[in-house]
Design an enzyme around this catalytic site. Structure first.
Site, mmCIF file in Angstrom:
data_model
loop_
_atom_site.group_PDB
_atom_site.id
_atom_site.type_symbol
_atom_site.label_atom_id
_atom_site.label_comp_id
_atom_site.label_asym_id
_atom_site.label_seq_id
_atom_site.Cartn_x
_atom_site.Cartn_y
_atom_site.Cartn_z
ATOM 1 N N GLU A 42 -10.890 3.028 -5.018
ATOM 2 C CA GLU A 42 -11.257 1.826 -4.275
ATOM 3 C C GLU A 42 -12.639 2.018 -3.660
ATOM 4 O O GLU A 42 -13.093 3.136 -3.454
ATOM 5 C CB GLU A 42 -10.262 1.549 -3.136
ATOM 6 C CG GLU A 42 -8.844 1.307 -3.571
ATOM 7 C CD GLU A 42 -7.909 1.129 -2.386
ATOM 8 O OE1 GLU A 42 -6.701 1.055 -2.629
ATOM 9 O OE2 GLU A 42 -8.378 1.074 -1.224
ATOM 10 N N HIS A 94 -9.098 3.116 4.784
ATOM 11 C CA HIS A 94 -7.858 2.625 4.191
ATOM 12 C C HIS A 94 -7.019 3.868 3.929
ATOM 13 O O HIS A 94 -7.222 4.579 2.950
ATOM 14 C CB HIS A 94 -8.122 1.852 2.903
ATOM 15 C CG HIS A 94 -6.866 1.334 2.271
ATOM 16 N ND1 HIS A 94 -6.787 0.947 0.950
ATOM 17 C CD2 HIS A 94 -5.610 1.135 2.788
ATOM 18 C CE1 HIS A 94 -5.564 0.538 0.682
ATOM 19 N NE2 HIS A 94 -4.832 0.647 1.778
#
Length: 282
Positions: free
Chosen positions: A100, A156
């Site tokens: 990501e 995250h």
């Protein structure tokens, strides 16, 4: 004399306007943000509407190897006026083939991104790195707020490693202090900081939680999910006297876009399974 009065009035007005300016900042985990999501005009419309609320927005779960979706997003954010938003994006981050990016979009008429770096969390191939997706830290300068310079640390967290990764943000803060000599730091993102991922008994082992240096703005009681669960996964944490003092009281909260825009469960969850968390700085 009349000229002096006019000058005084203009200076007073300028001071009033500057005092009224506030900076709105958010972290938004847009579930599986990539080309598929950006090819859906309805979803794009709502994503742009949400992000346009903010002067700085951290977007997480960006699954876009060639930055095609990011480019389309910026085109849509800037469709009414060029250069409304600029961006800073990380390289793809992750320990395996699943990766990501962290994406910051920001209004250059409000803030400038003046520096950035990746936190060195150890040797990934050796298996002793700390984070699944190490923070890509950005330093901002704001002309209009009480705190002029501050850094944003994005995270995250991997659900299964949430406790360890949130705790390690304490070390990231110290690293930012050492590198930039900066105490005013905002740590934000989908920490997975609730429900089954961080048990009540585990908070005492998290230095970011126990240290009085840090102020947690999104409480445990908040619901940051667009699903039937009620979990405070997404958080905003601030440190530094100037930054803490610049937070507008009661401005930190999830933005429930489903309620705000009158969306069905299906459409809301197609946008994301998370709500943005936001805060205002004066």
């Amino acid at each position: 004399m009349r000229g002096m009065k006019l000058l005084g009035a203009l200076l007073a007005l300028a001071a009033l306007l500057q005092g009224a300016v506030s900076l709105k900042i958010a972290a938004f985990n847009i579930q599986t943000f990539g080309e598929t999501k950006m090819s859906n005009a309805t979803l794009v419309s709502y994503i742009v509407q949400i992000l346009s609320r903010y002067d700085i927005a951290l977007v997480q779960e960006v699954r876009d190897s060639h930055l095609t979706a990011v480019g389309k997003l910026l085109d849509n954010l800037n469709q009414d006026a060029p250069d409304t938003y600029h961006y800073v994006v990380s390289e793809p981050l992750g320990r395996n083939s699943y990766k990501e990016r962290y994406l910051f979009v920001y209004r250059p008429d409000q803030v400038s991104a003046v520096d950035s770096y990746y936190y060195d969390d150890g040797c990934e191939p050796c298996g002793n790195d700390t984070f699944n997706r190490e923070p890509a830290i950005v330093r901002f300068f704001s002309r209009f707020t009480e705190v002029r310079e501050f850094a944003i640390v994005p995270l995250h967290a991997a659900p299964g490693d949430a406790v360890a990764e949130i705790d390690a943000l304490y070390d990231v803060y110290l690293d930012v202090q050492e590198k930039w000599g900066l105490e005013d730091v905002m740590l934000m993102g989908d920490f997975n900081a609730g429900c089954s991922y961080v048990r009540p008994s585990q908070w005492s082992s998290i230095r970011l939680w126990t240290s009085p240096t840090f102020q947690w703005l999104i409480p445990d009681s908040a619901d940051t999910t667009a699903t039937p669960t009620h979990c405070a996964y997404d958080r905003i944490v601030v440190a530094g006297m100037l930054l803490r003092g610049a937070v507008v009281p009661d401005s930190a909260l999830p933005f429930n876009f489903q309620a705000a825009y009158g969306l069905s469960d299906q459409l809301a969850q197609a946008i994301s399974d998370h709500y943005p968390v936001e805060v205002m700085l004066k």
